[in-house]
Design an enzyme around this catalytic site. Sequence first.
Site, PDB file in Angstrom:
ATOM      1  N   HIS A 158      -8.161  -4.942  -0.980  1.00 54.94           N
ATOM      2  CA  HIS A 158      -6.941  -4.212  -0.625  1.00 54.94           C
ATOM      3  C   HIS A 158      -6.109  -5.054   0.339  1.00 54.94           C
ATOM      4  O   HIS A 158      -6.475  -5.254   1.504  1.00 54.94           O
ATOM      5  CB  HIS A 158      -7.288  -2.861   0.008  1.00 54.94           C
ATOM      6  CG  HIS A 158      -6.088  -1.978   0.210  1.00 54.94           C
ATOM      7  ND1 HIS A 158      -5.429  -1.384  -0.841  1.00 54.94           N
ATOM      8  CD2 HIS A 158      -5.416  -1.605   1.331  1.00 54.94           C
ATOM      9  CE1 HIS A 158      -4.403  -0.678  -0.381  1.00 54.94           C
ATOM     10  NE2 HIS A 158      -4.373  -0.809   0.937  1.00 54.94           N
ATOM     11  N   SER A 176       0.833  -1.193   0.000  1.00 58.10           N
ATOM     12  CA  SER A 176       0.000   0.000   0.000  1.00 58.10           C
ATOM     13  C   SER A 176       0.876   1.255   0.000  1.00 58.10           C
ATOM     14  O   SER A 176       1.681   1.440  -0.911  1.00 58.10           O
ATOM     15  CB  SER A 176      -0.957  -0.046   1.197  1.00 58.10           C
ATOM     16  OG  SER A 176      -1.986   0.905   1.074  1.00 58.10           O
ATOM     17  N   ASP A 199      -9.987  -3.240  -5.794  1.00 61.43           N
ATOM     18  CA  ASP A 199      -9.433  -2.644  -4.577  1.00 61.43           C
ATOM     19  C   ASP A 199     -10.279  -1.440  -4.167  1.00 61.43           C
ATOM     20  O   ASP A 199     -10.380  -0.465  -4.914  1.00 61.43           O
ATOM     21  CB  ASP A 199      -7.984  -2.216  -4.834  1.00 61.43           C
ATOM     22  CG  ASP A 199      -7.238  -1.801  -3.579  1.00 61.43           C
ATOM     23  OD1 ASP A 199      -7.877  -1.220  -2.672  1.00 61.43           O
ATOM     24  OD2 ASP A 199      -6.018  -2.029  -3.505  1.00 61.43           O
TER      25      ASP A 199
END
Length: 357
Positions: free
Chosen positions: A324, A171, A296
Amino acid sequence: MASPPRQRGAFLLWKRYEDPDPMTAGPTVIRSSFKAASWLTNRHAQTVYTAFPWAYRYRPRLVRRVLDLPDGDATAVDWLACSDDLPGTSPLLVILHGLESSSESAYARMLLQAAEKHRWRCCVLHFRDCGDYRNRLPRRYHAGETGDFRYFLEQLETSEQTGPIVAAGYSLGGNVLLKYLGEVGETSRLSAAAAVCVPLDLHKCADALTVGFSKIYQRHLLKRMKGAVTRKFDRHTAAFDWDRAMAARTFAEFDDAVTAPLHGFSGKTDYYDRCSSMHYLKDVALPTLIVNALDDPFMTPGVIPHRDRLSPHITLEVSEEGGHVGFIEGGTPWAPRYYLPRRVIEFLEPFTAQPGL
């Protein structure tokens, strides 16, 4: 909470990447082999599942070391305890975590365990003010802060680590990793890298979190970010507009009020423009895997870069599902099987050959 239809978006995406000559030199763009577990197909369920305590029980034995930084600040590095028992010629995997995360996150623990099984040295480099370690200076971290990672790698040059070094970022950590790779080009000490569920375009990702169920994630993370700010500052010591910060209801508002002024940006637009890793992908000069999912909830399919934005050293793997940093592919609800640790290690392993072997 239902997932949006994926077929049309996926079809249009792959039409964009259609290459009449498969032998054409350049970046590799592949359709991921990942398939969501039959009992967990919803993108939000994939995203939140690893937060449950039974989702991943392994707890590595870690040793914390403080990294003193050149500007007088400091941050924490959590090392696998077994790293001290391995020779300096062993491969080293450096993990960069996501927003308001740490070595306690399930995805970090998964990769720590995978590294341990492969007899790699491994550590999680925390961003400033993360990992329950309060840094010294009146600042925190942001999605484009590559200086600390660069300094950490430089310090390894003077340590006993002589074996290959690889890195994985998740991320926000993936954005930092890709930006770093684009900045340094061929001079990186790394042999290879992997970046997962990366917010490649910070503008689009901030917008995506203001829509539908994704607002729940935004609200949760903003609460944590505001909590971190109030532990470090008060309205008298803050080098930003305290009232604007506490009133922020979106990432964009918080970044404009806090992140940007704390770290030398003129505002959130300047911050997002300069720190989105999308702008650095063309200059990546070592083998790099990017894994992103079309469903996502922290972004939109529009974040996925076109082939002509990529360096020839990049393999872009696009999955239709996974949420995610979820990517739960099977097993049972009490013993799920995860795709990402296996895929990341599978990609990095060929670049970890030990010198002289």
